[in-house]
Scaffold this active site. Sequence first.
Site, short mmCIF file in Angstrom:
data_model
loop_
_atom_site.label_atom_id
_atom_site.label_comp_id
_atom_site.label_asym_id
_atom_site.label_seq_id
_atom_site.Cartn_x
_atom_site.Cartn_y
_atom_site.Cartn_z
CD GLN A 1 -66.29 40.23 -4.25
OE1 GLN A 1 -65.08 40.43 -4.19
NE2 GLN A 1 -66.81 39.04 -4.05
CE1 TYR B 1 -60.66 40.28 3.25
CE2 TYR B 1 -61.86 38.79 1.79
CZ TYR B 1 -60.66 39.34 2.23
OH TYR B 1 -59.46 38.94 1.68
NE ARG C 1 -57.85 28.66 -7.18
CZ ARG C 1 -57.84 27.70 -6.28
NH1 ARG C 1 -56.71 27.34 -5.72
NH2 ARG C 1 -58.97 27.08 -5.94
CB CYS D 1 -55.80 26.58 -13.25
SG CYS D 1 -55.60 26.94 -11.51
CB CYS E 1 -49.30 26.37 -8.22
SG CYS E 1 -49.28 27.92 -9.13
C1 LIG Z 1 -55.59 35.74 -6.88
C2 LIG Z 1 -56.95 35.58 -6.26
C3 LIG Z 1 -57.68 36.68 -5.93
C4 LIG Z 1 -58.97 36.54 -5.36
N1 LIG Z 1 -59.71 37.66 -5.10
C5 LIG Z 1 -60.99 37.54 -4.69
C6 LIG Z 1 -61.83 38.68 -4.54
O1 LIG Z 1 -61.45 39.82 -4.81
N2 LIG Z 1 -63.09 38.47 -4.12
C7 LIG Z 1 -63.59 37.22 -3.85
O2 LIG Z 1 -64.74 37.08 -3.48
N3 LIG Z 1 -62.82 36.13 -3.98
C8 LIG Z 1 -61.55 36.26 -4.42
N4 LIG Z 1 -60.79 35.14 -4.63
C9 LIG Z 1 -61.44 33.81 -4.47
C10 LIG Z 1 -62.00 33.36 -5.82
O3 LIG Z 1 -62.98 34.26 -6.32
C11 LIG Z 1 -62.65 31.96 -5.73
O4 LIG Z 1 -63.70 31.99 -4.80
C12 LIG Z 1 -61.62 30.90 -5.33
O5 LIG Z 1 -60.39 31.13 -5.97
C13 LIG Z 1 -62.10 29.49 -5.70
O6 LIG Z 1 -62.36 29.39 -7.07
P1 LIG Z 1 -61.31 28.70 -8.10
O7 LIG Z 1 -61.01 27.35 -7.57
O8 LIG Z 1 -62.03 28.69 -9.42
O9 LIG Z 1 -60.09 29.54 -8.13
C14 LIG Z 1 -59.50 35.26 -5.14
C15 LIG Z 1 -58.73 34.14 -5.46
C16 LIG Z 1 -57.47 34.28 -6.01
C17 LIG Z 1 -56.71 33.05 -6.41
#
Ligand SMILES: Cc1cc2nc3c(=O)[nH]c(=O)nc-3n(C[C@H](O)[C@H](O)[C@H](O)COP(=O)(O)O)c2cc1C
Length: 371
Positions: free
Chosen positions: A100, A170, A322, A344, A347
């Site tokens: 990305q 961003y 996550r 998960c 948190c």
């Molecule tokens: C530790 C962490 C790092 C993340 N880094 C990015 C990233 O580099 N690029 C991005 O588009 N989203 C990033 N996100 C967002 C996740 O890709 C995702 O969109 C968001 O966590 C929701 O999905 P989930 O509920 O499965 O965690 C990050 C999220 C977390 C928790």
Amino acid sequence: MTDIFQPIALNRMRLPNRFVRSATYEGLADDNGCVTDALVELYDELAGGEIGLVVIGYAYVQPNGRGAPGMLGIWSDDHIEGLARLVEAAHKHGAKIASQIVHCGRQTFDALIDGTPVAPSPVPTRKFGVTPRELTASEIRELIEDFASAAARVKTAGFEAVQIHCAHGYLLNQFLAKDSNRRTDEYGGDIEGRARTLFDTYAKIRETVGKDYPVLIKLNCADFLPDGLEVEESIWVAQRLSEMGIDAIEISGGTWDTEADEGKSIQKGVPHRSPEGYFLPHIKKFKQAVDAPVIAVGGIRTLDMSRRIVEEGTADLVSMCRPFICEANLLKRWRGGDTSPARCVSCNQCLARCAGEGLQCFKKESPARST
Ligand SMILES: Cc1cc2nc3c(=O)[nH]c(=O)nc-3n(C[C@H](O)[C@H](O)[C@H](O)COP(=O)(O)O)c2cc1C
């Protein structure tokens, strides 16, 4: 009926199933944004987890596009060798891997980039406080070139696909939103003007990597902010990108400034505990409006919901972040018959602490948090 474990092709990339590991900042690169052994180990483990497509953490396309310490860089050819090690780690397991690319714009601190952050207009965010410097039109054209050079490096390093980061507030997302883009030149104004930087970036990337190389995007369904990007505008952007030939659109939402939507925190698309699949009602509208495959992300935690998303045609693929930090082998567990939800608990300690301590699940250290 389409099954979540059924293969899907995104351009020339054939994925064995419809699960995606959403891009996840690792905080493990060195000070120059280069890959370290810790990153190779992380992707070696993840790639063994039978995830259809693994997207690595956001990588900055210009030195002043950095948004966090330990973030991956992709602004120089010097980054290619290390990135190729991540590809090698994934390919050892037969996994598909994408990178990305991002410019963080005003969502950063002076100390991280050694200068004043840049943005479409000199409007500070609440979270970061710094008033950014407005990009000149010629700097915008350079930015577009640099996104394309970064995409070329992604391809050279051997990744199966590149993903443009246009979500979570961003720089490319900042161009789309009225509040952060107050320009009166061709890069501002109505949504057509505000989307010009993104469309030109996509077109330049496509021209650079070729017709058959998969180019994906992560796009906010909305910023959930006054004068932020709105759902109808974002659907229009997605439709244009689909017509231009984008290979998949991952729909997220929120920025670092987004604090509440209907009472639920959706800061940067990463809410702390909220209903499963919190963006799905919006994602469904994108799926109905565009031809390009749609990737759903945001709080998806069960095999049952993942299956329903593709069976009911809400989206074509399901992305999680996550859950895979907590359990790299989650899909193997589900396929093996233990279909209990992802462990998960959202948190968000991973997000709060990865900048200093590197990406990991902190809940494992403290069982008390798992309740
Ligand atoms: C530790 C962490 C790092 C993340 N880094 C990015 C990233 O580099 N690029 C991005 O588009 N989203 C990033 N996100 C967002 C996740 O890709 C995702 O969109 C968001 O966590 C929701 O999905 P989930 O509920 O499965 O965690 C990050 C999220 C977390 C928790």
